[in-house]
Write an enzyme that holds these catalytic residues in place. Structure first.
Site, PDB file in Angstrom:
ATOM      1  CD  GLU A 167       0.612   5.948  -2.796  1.00 57.68           C
ATOM      2  OE1 GLU A 167       1.351   6.802  -2.689  1.00 57.68           O
ATOM      3  OE2 GLU A 167      -0.585   6.198  -2.929  1.00 57.68           O
ATOM      4  CD  GLU A 222       0.145  13.450  -3.221  1.00 61.29           C
ATOM      5  OE1 GLU A 222      -0.517  12.596  -4.104  1.00 61.29           O
ATOM      6  OE2 GLU A 222       0.720  12.964  -2.304  1.00 61.29           O
TER       7      GLU A 222
HETATM    8  N1  PHE Z   1       0.918  10.822  -0.107  1.00 64.64           N
HETATM    9  C1  PHE Z   1      -0.108   9.604   0.006  1.00 64.64           C
HETATM   10  C2  PHE Z   1      -0.507   9.688  -1.653  1.00 64.64           C
HETATM   11  O1  PHE Z   1      -1.143  10.108  -2.164  1.00 64.64           O
HETATM   12  C3  PHE Z   1      -1.138  10.287   0.580  1.00 64.64           C
HETATM   13  C4  PHE Z   1      -1.147  10.223   2.160  1.00 64.64           C
HETATM   14  C5  PHE Z   1      -1.016  11.563   2.782  1.00 64.64           C
HETATM   15  C6  PHE Z   1      -1.103   9.167   2.839  1.00 64.64           C
HETATM   16  C7  PHE Z   1      -0.968  11.414   3.951  1.00 64.64           C
HETATM   17  C8  PHE Z   1      -0.796   9.326   4.338  1.00 64.64           C
HETATM   18  C9  PHE Z   1      -0.587  10.413   4.795  1.00 64.64           C
HETATM   19  O2  PHE Z   1      -0.020   9.302  -2.389  1.00 64.64           O
HETATM   20 ZN    ZN Z   2      -0.182  10.741  -3.990  1.00 62.50          ZN
END
Ligand code: PHE
Ligand code: ZN
Length: 881
Positions: A305, A327
């Site tokens: 994160e 991602e």
């Molecule tokens: N973007 C977040 C993560 O990978 C994942 C996530 C997606 C959380 C959608 C909540 C909703 O790091």
């Molecule tokens: Zn992510």
């Protein structure tokens, strides 16, 4: 909602927004059932959009409480508001301010998207499209705005008020019991990165100075009383920030960085700018309530994160088709961080296990899709192992192909050029094409083509010419919507292993890139290595250099030599896994006599015995990976069709039990040597010792259940940490009987007030490979700790059961019906969790006909249910297609 009625959103239909929103001023007055949101949007026509277009803002379950344009109320004829959208028919074709008021009930928000309450804490989740549940907005990632947020709440209810960016003002609301805080985030961001938190929370904090001299305050917020469990997350945060400065040259860019743990969360965590919100499972840790595995995941997810701050937030995605841009790259970054913090080979092995278990199985079934999908009905169904884990493999291959230096320069270009933009995969690849001088057009096919390639390899040694010729061929099986496949670019890292180790590699073939790398970018090719003085053993796909299956014409004795002699640790591990996989595949298909498995058990035990004697103590974490056999689900995937889960399970048990029995004395002795006294520490070395001890325990429990149970019980009594206690419980779950049931009760009582530990307890029971498990799970649904409303509980008990190969796939279909019923019930309150659970059916087509038809009925029952969410309808439709 029926899936057929939902529009398909296509990548090729992308067009820029007609309007831009430069500024967002939110004034949010929090209350449990009636939260008032006043939004002021600073709008202007997008020069890249359609001139004169109407303004159509997104909404989701909203009701409009007020609307004005540049301070004047709008006439009813000038706009139309529904729950799903707000349209201003003829907006002025210049900059203007739109003021929108909505009223929300966060307590009634069971979808956990938008603003909701979790254990009395207000929090938000806006990715991918939750912001439209808070106010009407252009809820798309290429609309980026500067946010100023005023939060107000009762002081007693929410003493802590947080949002993105820096805190610029706080104070009391005169004459009331309320207070406020104002937050300003100077970095333009898409709405999906907006967040707020309000509640009574404790925290731990630390000052941090970035490499470029910015003073910033780090804090981790947790439920009252749990601050003692927040230290590891904070420590991980500091370490990953330093790492990103050192390895990627990335500094943090705000005065504060906050992490908040909440107990109801659909996913793992969320990278909201300056205010990461976490599932508490990925924050809270102490030796009594978290395992070594939890410590490692917390470290990885905190890093993930945090790393999004650059790869995701500073540079965001143009549209959701580009999800892998943030991602895949961010997973790659967190994997590298963990590899540097711990053992690189062990991390690689663990990641490859996960990739195969989750992504290869997705690729092999009806839900297969490319790393960059071309179309979707529900974007929430595309937060998948393919986008995340295969997305990371694509980055890793890019680095292997162009080399470390060009990769580092390409990353620098990307950060310089794309900072502040909403970018695409093309933008990203252009940076590396330039830094490497290579044409990456062919490589880019990895983003477009779904399916796991198979590499078929065979080698021939020619004594007369002292040469070794390697033939490589690739094929990719058809996937939904992609019947014909093209060759992809496969970096095949390799070595030729001789009696005294790796032989020097020399080749005039075009496909040989030097440094032990062959690039297989055609359907087939051959590479000849010269000056080879002895018949070598090929070690291919070292470090798992490409996300492919490898069919290697090398007999088991050659693999066993690689296991003892390869210089590449990954391939040493892989060699033994391959021997075991071959034996289990044959036995699980029912096309090998049982004597064959018995003989192979002896060979594997002998090889493992030598390994344990000579090497286990020097690298216990690696040895633990070596001792762990491929999972039954891996064997099912390898068999691929007409799968009989019971036959696979029986073969797997027989092999594990045989090894456990044959190595009993050694494993017991090894466990004693590894039993270091002294206080618990979560560091990689200590965790590695525990992992090996507990891997040995599992084998002992199967090898000799009576003795094994005694060892497990003794370990449970002696344990001073959750890792060892849970491993003892898990070993006992392999051994039916009174003693097991007693230990289950004791563990449940010991942790009666610890929901996150009870999740592990629920899951351990849900995974028992016995016919009584379905009833046990149904009974556990009435355990006081269980609730269908909490995603962690559902994933532990119900998700655990759905991952139980033999019991979910019961021959009578009762497992399918049970999961289908829960999916339907859960869909009414939390469609995202329901649709993920339905994803358990993703491998149904590979089953033998009886189970396949029962799974089909259960899926059809789901898909025929009226009023399904888009999430569940989409998965059901694709799974059945
Ligand atoms: N973007 C977040 C993560 O990978 C994942 C996530 C997606 C959380 C959608 C909540 C909703 O790091
Ligand atoms: Zn992510």
């Amino acid at each position: 909602m029926r899936a057929e009625d939902t529009p398909l959103i296509r990548l090729e239909d992308y067009r820029p927004a007609d309007w831009l929103i430069d500024t967002v001023d939110l004034d949010i007055s929090l209350a449990p059932h009636e939260t008032r949101v006043r939004a002021q949007l600073g709008l202007r026509p997008n020069p890249a959009g359609e001139p004169g277009a109407a303004l159509v803002l997104d909404g989701d379950e909203l009701s409009l409480a007020g609307l004005s344009l540049d301070g004047a109320l709008l006439d009813g004829a000038d706009f139309e508001a529904t729950a799903q959208s707000l349209t201003i028919h003829a907006p002025p074709q210049r900059g203007f301010t739109l003021a929108i008021e909505t009223v929300l009930d966060p307590s009634a928000n069971t979808k956990l998207m938008g603003l909701y309450r979790s254990s009395n804490v207000y929090c938000t989740q806006c990715e991918a499209d939750g912001f439209r549940r808070i106010t009407y907005f252009l809820d798309r990632p290429d609309v980026m705005s500067v946010y100023t947020v005023r939060l107000e709440a009762r002081k007693a209810e929410a003493p802590v008020l947080l949002s993105n960016g820096n805190r610029v003002a706080t104070g009391d609301v005169a004459g009331t019991d309320r207070h406020f805080a104002v937050w300003h985030d100077p970095h333009p961001k898409p709405a999906y990165l907006f967040a707020l938190v309000g509640g009574a929370l404790d925290h731990v904090r630390e000052d941090y100075v970035t490499a470029d001299g910015r003073k910033t305050e780090l804090a981790v917020y947790v439920e009252p009383g749990k601050a003692g469990r927040a230290g590891w997350a904070l420590d991980s945060l500091v370490r990953c920030m330093r790492w990103d400065e050192r390895v990627f040259g990335r500094n943090y860019d705000l005065d504060v960085f906050n992490v908040v743990a909440v107990s109801d969360f659909n996913m793992g965590a969320m990278e909201n700018k300056g205010l990461n919100i976490f599932n508490d499972k990925y924050v809270l840790a102490d030796p009594q309530t978290a395992t070594d595995g939890d410590y490692a995941s917390i470290e990885a997810i905190i890093a993930h994160e945090y790393f999004h701050n650059w790869t995701g937030n500073r540079i965001t995605c143009r549209d959701w088709f580009q999800l892998c841009l943030k991602e895949g790259l961010t997973v790659f970054r967190d994997q590298e961080f963990s590899a540097d913090e711990r053992s690189r080979p062990v991390k690689r092995i663990a990641d490859v296990r996960t990739l195969r278990a989750t992504q290869f199985s997705e690729d092999a079934g009806p839900l297969a899709h490319p790393v960059r999908p071309r179309a979707y009905k529900e974007i929430n169904n595309f937060y998948t192992p393919t986008v995340y884990e295969k997305g990371a493999e694509v980055i890793r291959m890019l680095k292997t192909l162009i080399g470390e230096d060009a990769f580092a320069r390409g990353m620098d270009f990307y950060f310089e050029r794309c900072d502040g933009t909403a970018a695409t995969i093309e933008d990203f690849l252009a940076c590396f094409a330039e830094s490497s001088g290579q044409d990456l057009a062919h490589f880019a096919r990895w983003y477009e083509q779904a399916g796991t390639p198979t590499i078929v390899a065979s080698g021939r040694y020619d004594k007369a010419s002292r040469s070794y010729t390697l033939e490589l061929a690739q094929t990719t099986p058809p996937t939904p919507g992609q019947p014909e496949k093209q060759p992809v670019v496969l970096p095949v890292a390799l070595g030729l292993v001789g009696k005294a180790g790796d032989l020097p590699l020399r080749s005039a073939s075009n496909a040989y890139a030097g440094d032990g790398l062959v690039v297989l970018d055609q359907p087939s090719l051959s590479v000849t290595f010269t000056n080879i003085d002895e018949p070598p053993i090929p070690s291919l796909l070292r470090g798992f250099s490409a996300p492919a299956r490898l069919e290697l014409d090398l007999a088991d004795d050659g693999l066993l030599r690689l296991f003892s002699a390869d210089s590449d640790s990954f391939n040493r591990w892989q060699a033994l896994q391959t021997v075991a996989t071959r034996a289990l595949t044959a036995a699980g298909r029912g096309d090998a006599p049982s004597a064959a498995l018995t003989a192979k058990t002896g060979e594997l035990a002998a090889a493992l015995g030598i390994f344990l004697d000579e090497q286990a103590l020097s690298d216990p974490a690696f040895a633990a990976q070596v001792l762990r056999l491929p999972a039954p689900a891996d064997i099912a995937r390898e068999i691929g069709k007409d799968v009989d889960p019971d036959a696979i399970h029986a073969a797997h048990r027989a092999l594990a039990a045989g090894i456990g029995e044959k190595l009993a004395a050694r494993l017991t002795a090894l466990r004693e040597k590894l039993d270091k006294k002294g206080p618990y520490s979560p560091d990689a070395e200590a965790a590695g010792r525990r992992a090996l001890r507990n891997e040995a325990l599992g084998l002992l429990a199967l090898g000799d259940p009576v003795t094994g149970a005694g060892i497990a019980e003794a370990q449970y009594e002696a344990a001073d940490n959750l890792t060892d206690r849970l491993a003892a419980l898990a070993a006992m779950t392999l051994i039916p009987g009174e003693a097991r049931e007693r230990l289950i009760v004791r563990f449940g009582d010991l942790y009666a007030t610890e929901p996150l530990v009870l999740d592990k307890w629920l899951m351990a029971q849900a995974l028992i490979a016995e016919p009584g498990t379905l009833d046990r799970v149904k009974t556990l649904m009435s355990h006081p700790s269980f609730s269908l409303g909490n995603p962690n509980r559902v994933r532990a008990l119900i998700g655990g059961f759905a991952a139980n190969l033999t019991q979910f796939n019961r021959a009578d279909g009762a497992g399918y019906d049970f999961i289908a019923d829960i999916v339907i019930a859960l869909d009414r309150t939390n469609p995202q969790v329901a649709s993920r659970l339905l994803g358990s059916f993703k491998t149904w087509r590979m089953l033998e006909p009886g189970r396949r038809s029962l799974a089909h009925s259960a899926l059809s029952m789901v898909s025929g249910t009226p009023n399904l969410s888009r999430d569940v309808a989409d998965i059901a439709e694709r799974a059945l297609a």
